[in-house]
Design a protein around this motif. Structure first.
Motif, PDB file in Angstrom:
ATOM      1  N   ASP A   6       1.518  -0.825  10.690  1.00  0.00           N
ATOM      2  CA  ASP A   6       2.007  -1.944  10.295  1.00  0.00           C
ATOM      3  C   ASP A   6       0.884  -3.036  11.049  1.00  0.00           C
ATOM      4  OD1 ASP A   6       3.948  -1.567   8.979  1.00  0.00           O
ATOM      5  OD2 ASP A   6       5.486  -1.443  10.587  1.00  0.00           O
ATOM      6  N   ILE A   7       0.382  -2.568  12.191  1.00  0.00           N
ATOM      7  CA  ILE A   7      -0.663  -3.414  12.814  1.00  0.00           C
ATOM      8  C   ILE A   7      -1.600  -3.418  11.733  1.00  0.00           C
ATOM      9  CG2 ILE A   7      -2.197  -3.467  14.788  1.00  0.00           C
ATOM     10  CD1 ILE A   7       0.523  -4.410  15.820  1.00  0.00           C
ATOM     11  N   LEU A   8      -2.384  -2.359  11.526  1.00  0.00           N
ATOM     12  CA  LEU A   8      -3.681  -2.427  10.619  1.00  0.00           C
ATOM     13  C   LEU A   8      -3.456  -3.639   9.369  1.00  0.00           C
ATOM     14  CD1 LEU A   8      -4.450   1.367  10.428  1.00  0.00           C
ATOM     15  CD2 LEU A   8      -5.826  -0.423  11.530  1.00  0.00           C
ATOM     16  N   ARG A   9      -2.150  -3.134   8.909  1.00  0.00           N
ATOM     17  CA  ARG A   9      -2.101  -4.081   7.730  1.00  0.00           C
ATOM     18  C   ARG A   9      -1.984  -5.605   8.121  1.00  0.00           C
ATOM     19  NH1 ARG A   9       3.373  -2.021   4.685  1.00  0.00           N
ATOM     20  NH2 ARG A   9       2.771  -3.413   3.249  1.00  0.00           N
ATOM     21  N   VAL A  10      -1.140  -5.998   9.302  1.00  0.00           N
ATOM     22  CA  VAL A  10      -1.085  -7.435   9.800  1.00  0.00           C
ATOM     23  C   VAL A  10      -2.384  -7.869  10.226  1.00  0.00           C
ATOM     24  CG1 VAL A  10      -0.408  -8.692  11.614  1.00  0.00           C
ATOM     25  CG2 VAL A  10       1.009  -7.230  10.651  1.00  0.00           C
ATOM     26  N   GLN A  11      -3.398  -7.120  10.450  1.00  0.00           N
ATOM     27  CA  GLN A  11      -4.625  -7.419  11.054  1.00  0.00           C
ATOM     28  C   GLN A  11      -5.714  -7.495   9.881  1.00  0.00           C
ATOM     29  OE1 GLN A  11      -6.218  -5.684  14.595  1.00  0.00           O
ATOM     30  NE2 GLN A  11      -4.777  -7.125  15.874  1.00  0.00           N
ATOM     31  N   GLY A  12      -5.137  -7.350   8.686  1.00  0.00           N
ATOM     32  CA  GLY A  12      -5.882  -7.286   7.412  1.00  0.00           C
ATOM     33  C   GLY A  12      -6.744  -5.996   7.028  1.00  0.00           C
ATOM     34  N   VAL A  13      -6.414  -5.088   7.782  1.00  0.00           N
ATOM     35  CA  VAL A  13      -7.206  -3.818   7.465  1.00  0.00           C
ATOM     36  C   VAL A  13      -6.301  -3.020   6.429  1.00  0.00           C
ATOM     37  CG1 VAL A  13      -8.277  -1.543   8.733  1.00  0.00           C
ATOM     38  CG2 VAL A  13      -8.279  -3.880   9.736  1.00  0.00           C
TER      39      VAL A  13
ATOM     40  N   LYS B 181      -9.066   2.744   6.014  1.00  0.00           N
ATOM     41  CA  LYS B 181      -9.224   3.191   7.268  1.00  0.00           C
ATOM     42  C   LYS B 181      -8.804   4.751   7.589  1.00  0.00           C
ATOM     43  CE  LYS B 181      -9.967   1.667  11.576  1.00  0.00           C
ATOM     44  NZ  LYS B 181     -11.152   1.281  11.994  1.00  0.00           N
TER      45      LYS B 181
ATOM     46  N   HIS C  54       4.317   2.221  14.239  1.00  0.00           N
ATOM     47  CA  HIS C  54       4.032   0.739  14.042  1.00  0.00           C
ATOM     48  C   HIS C  54       2.494   0.540  13.713  1.00  0.00           C
ATOM     49  CE1 HIS C  54       8.172  -0.578  13.573  1.00  0.00           C
ATOM     50  NE2 HIS C  54       8.372  -0.322  14.818  1.00  0.00           N
ATOM     51  N   GLN C  55       1.599   1.574  14.017  1.00  0.00           N
ATOM     52  CA  GLN C  55       0.317   1.454  14.295  1.00  0.00           C
ATOM     53  C   GLN C  55      -0.333   0.904  12.634  1.00  0.00           C
ATOM     54  OE1 GLN C  55      -1.747   4.513  16.312  1.00  0.00           O
ATOM     55  NE2 GLN C  55       0.049   4.806  17.506  1.00  0.00           N
TER      56      GLN C  55
ATOM     57  N   TYR D 203     -16.426   3.417   6.910  1.00  0.00           N
ATOM     58  CA  TYR D 203     -15.864   3.734   8.169  1.00  0.00           C
ATOM     59  C   TYR D 203     -16.688   4.814   8.507  1.00  0.00           C
ATOM     60  CZ  TYR D 203     -12.360   0.163   7.891  1.00  0.00           C
ATOM     61  OH  TYR D 203     -11.770  -1.042   7.711  1.00  0.00           O
TER      62      TYR D 203
ATOM     63  N   ILE E 264       0.688  -1.222  -0.033  1.00  0.00           N
ATOM     64  CA  ILE E 264      -0.155   0.073   0.174  1.00  0.00           C
ATOM     65  C   ILE E 264       0.996   1.061   0.002  1.00  0.00           C
ATOM     66  CG2 ILE E 264      -1.640   1.401   0.995  1.00  0.00           C
ATOM     67  CD1 ILE E 264      -2.572  -1.391   2.731  1.00  0.00           C
TER      68      ILE E 264
END
Lengths: 252, 302
Positions: free
Chosen positions: B168-175, B180, B165-166, B78, B32
């Motif tokens: 990155d967290i979104l990407r890891v959680q598939g968002v 978003k 890294h927030q 959203y 992205i």
């Protein structure tokens, strides 16, 4: 199964972070990746999740080459993991409850009551139920890590949890608590067990939780073995790195 | 333009390889935030001029903007985030917009009134102030204030999310982070800037009224009758259409610079400054282009 095949990655000014790195791991394993700061440990985790792409080599997650996948195709592979970053990486604008249930809200059709119940269960399990309404900036470093772990577990049933320096910057007691938590959460028998990879430069924490140890040096795997092999290594650099471990044994 | 640089055959091959790499990359939607990967590739080439890096960034910007815009029409929607952004951008900017508009209206009226007095045409103050405010000064000045307040806020917020890294967290959680984080900001910006502009225009006109009546000693009734006279569809359309474009540009530029933040506090400072500077430049440039187009479309002679 996670498999790295001759993976290399370099960042700006052509500094090779990882060079021709190959290894295999099962999801149920308890692995500690050791190495000096800036040695490519975190990059290894980011590669595993497809957050960065290697310059060369292949990464297989359950037999699927993730280096060829698009962002949307990577979602399925990423769902097999959860990650806890060093700083916790909690969403500043959300309170603890909303941080923990973030994944539920995005994907599940659970009712508000069920989500609330799940959040409370998870936070109770991690011993921070009283912090449910607090904002991230109101939490101590240790609590932030716990919330981050709760959020990682609330993720859609991960097969493996990745901990990036989960105990760094914490006092010994809190770090010990986090280590116990990591061990408790990985209880069970393989292959059903939810394994983990912990990236750390604190050897004493690594030996408390892990069964397999990988030491990175100059972007390559210099050591891959169990605790026995780690203790008896003849590698002078690794012996120096694990000096803390030998020291604590002497005291014992 | 890339080919112009390539005087040697080897250089030509190098450029071809780089071009192929990132066009393939973009078509695969591999990342992205394509910037990080492409930029790394560019720098690895150790090419003396970072023209390719700039082209890559520009392409990245377009990809992000299109994805975020398409996100308005695709699920998940959203709503909560969009409402939060509208509140932050609209309600939060109200006071500064009020203040700036009031004093701009007053200063403009003073200047025009002084000049027209010399010519004996003071009675036209209301007309000139009204046209200037509604068609040009209102939309541009409020967009510049908006870029300073909201654009910098967006860039620094997303920048700190990148560094923390927030994202990155979104990407890891598939968002999808673009959907978003960027889409609600575009919605908020595109909807709130026109509202703020209308409010700001009204405040400016009241500022002008105060100066006309109490400083310049003109008839208040005459001032408002002149304002009423210029409230034609053409003038209002010219003034209200611009903020939609400005709002879109500010949010896209600020979100993009925020999401390309690297390098700690220094990187955050750079991206915040870049967001405001580029937004301001684009506001001024697009204002000229829009004015030219609108005058042509509305059939007004220059």
């Amino acid at each position: 199964m996670i498999e790295f095949q001759n993976v290399s990655i370099a960042f700006n000014n052509n500094h090779a972070v990882l060079h021709d790195l190959s290894f295999k791991a099962h999801f149920y394993e308890k692995i500690a990746i050791l190495g000096i700061s800036g040695g490519g440990k975190t990059t290894l985790l980011r590669l595993m999740l497809g957050l960065v792409q290697p310059d060369s080599g292949r990464i297989f997650i359950d037999g699927q080459d993730i280096t060829e996948l698009s962002e949307s195709e990577l979602r399925e592979s990423r769902m097999k993991f959860s990650i806890v970053f060093q700083e916790g990486a909690l969403f500043d604008s959300l309170n603890v409850r909303e941080n923990v249930v973030f994944c539920f809200r995005e994907y599940s059709n659970l009712s508000q009551e069920e989500i609330e119940k799940k959040a409370r269960e998870l936070l109770h399990k991690l011993g921070i139920e009283e912090a449910i309404d607090l904002m991230p900036e109101e939490l101590s470093g240790g609590m932030q890590r716990r919330v981050a772990i709760a959020r990682a577990l609330a993720g859609c049933n991960p097969k493996m949890v990745l901990y990036d320096e989960a105990t760094s910057g914490l006092d010994p007691l809190t770090a010990d608590n986090i280590c116990s938590l990591i061990t408790d959460l990985a209880k069970g028998e393989p292959p059903e067990r939810t394994g983990f990879i912990i990236v750390t430069h604190k050897v004493t924490d690594a030996v408390k939780v892990a069964e397999r140890f990988i030491y990175l040096r100059n972007g390559e795997i210099a050591f891959d073995g169990d605790i026995g092999a780690l203790r008896n290594t003849e590698d002078p650099e690794l012996r120096a790195f694990t000096g803390e471990l030998h020291l604590s044994e002497k005291h014992l | 333009m890339l080919w112009i640089e390539c005087s040697l055959v080897s250089e030509y091959r190098l450029c071809l390889r780089v071009y192929n790499q990132f066009f393939q990359q973009i078509s695969m939607e591999r990342s992205i935030i394509l910037y990080s990967y492409i930029d790394r590739q560019m720098l690895n080439m150790a090419y003396p001029i970072n023209l390719k890096g700039n082209i890559a960034r520009l392409q990245d910007f377009y990809v992000m903007s299109v994805k975020a815009t398409m996100g308005i029409f695709r699920r998940p929607l959203y709503f909560r985030e969009a409402i939060e952004q509208m509140d932050y951008m609209g309600t939060g900017s109200f006071f500064i917009v009020f203040l700036v508009s009031l004093f701009i209206g007053m200063a403009l009226c003073l200047q025009i009134s002084a000049e027209l007095s010399n010519l004996g045409l003071k009675m036209y103050t209301g007309k000139i102030v009204g046209i200037s405010i509604i068609r040009e000064i209102g939309p541009v000045s409020i967009a510049l204030v908006f870029a300073g307040r909201v654009g910098s806020g967006m860039a620094s917020e997303l920048g700190s999310m990148m560094l923390g890294h927030q994202v990155d967290i979104l990407r890891v959680q598939g968002v999808d982070p673009v959907k978003k984080l960027v889409t609600p900001r575009i919605i908020g910006s595109v909807l709130m800037l026109p509202v703020l502009t209308v409010i700001g225009d009204a405040v400016s006109l009241f500022g002008g009224y105060y100066i006309s009546v109490y400083v310049s000693h003109q008839s208040g009734f005459f001032y408002w009758s002149q304002i009423k006279e210029i409230m034609s569809f053409d003038n209002i359309f010219s003034g209200v259409m611009k903020p939609f474009i400005f709002g879109y540009l500010i949010s896209c530029i600020s979100c993009y610079t925020g999401l390309s933040t690297r390098g700690g506090a220094r990187g955050l400072r750079t991206s915040t400054t870049t967001a405001v500077v580029y937004s301001m430049i684009m506001i001024i440039l697009s204002d000229f282009i829009l004015t030219r187009i609108l005058l042509y479309v509305l059939g007004m002679r220059v």
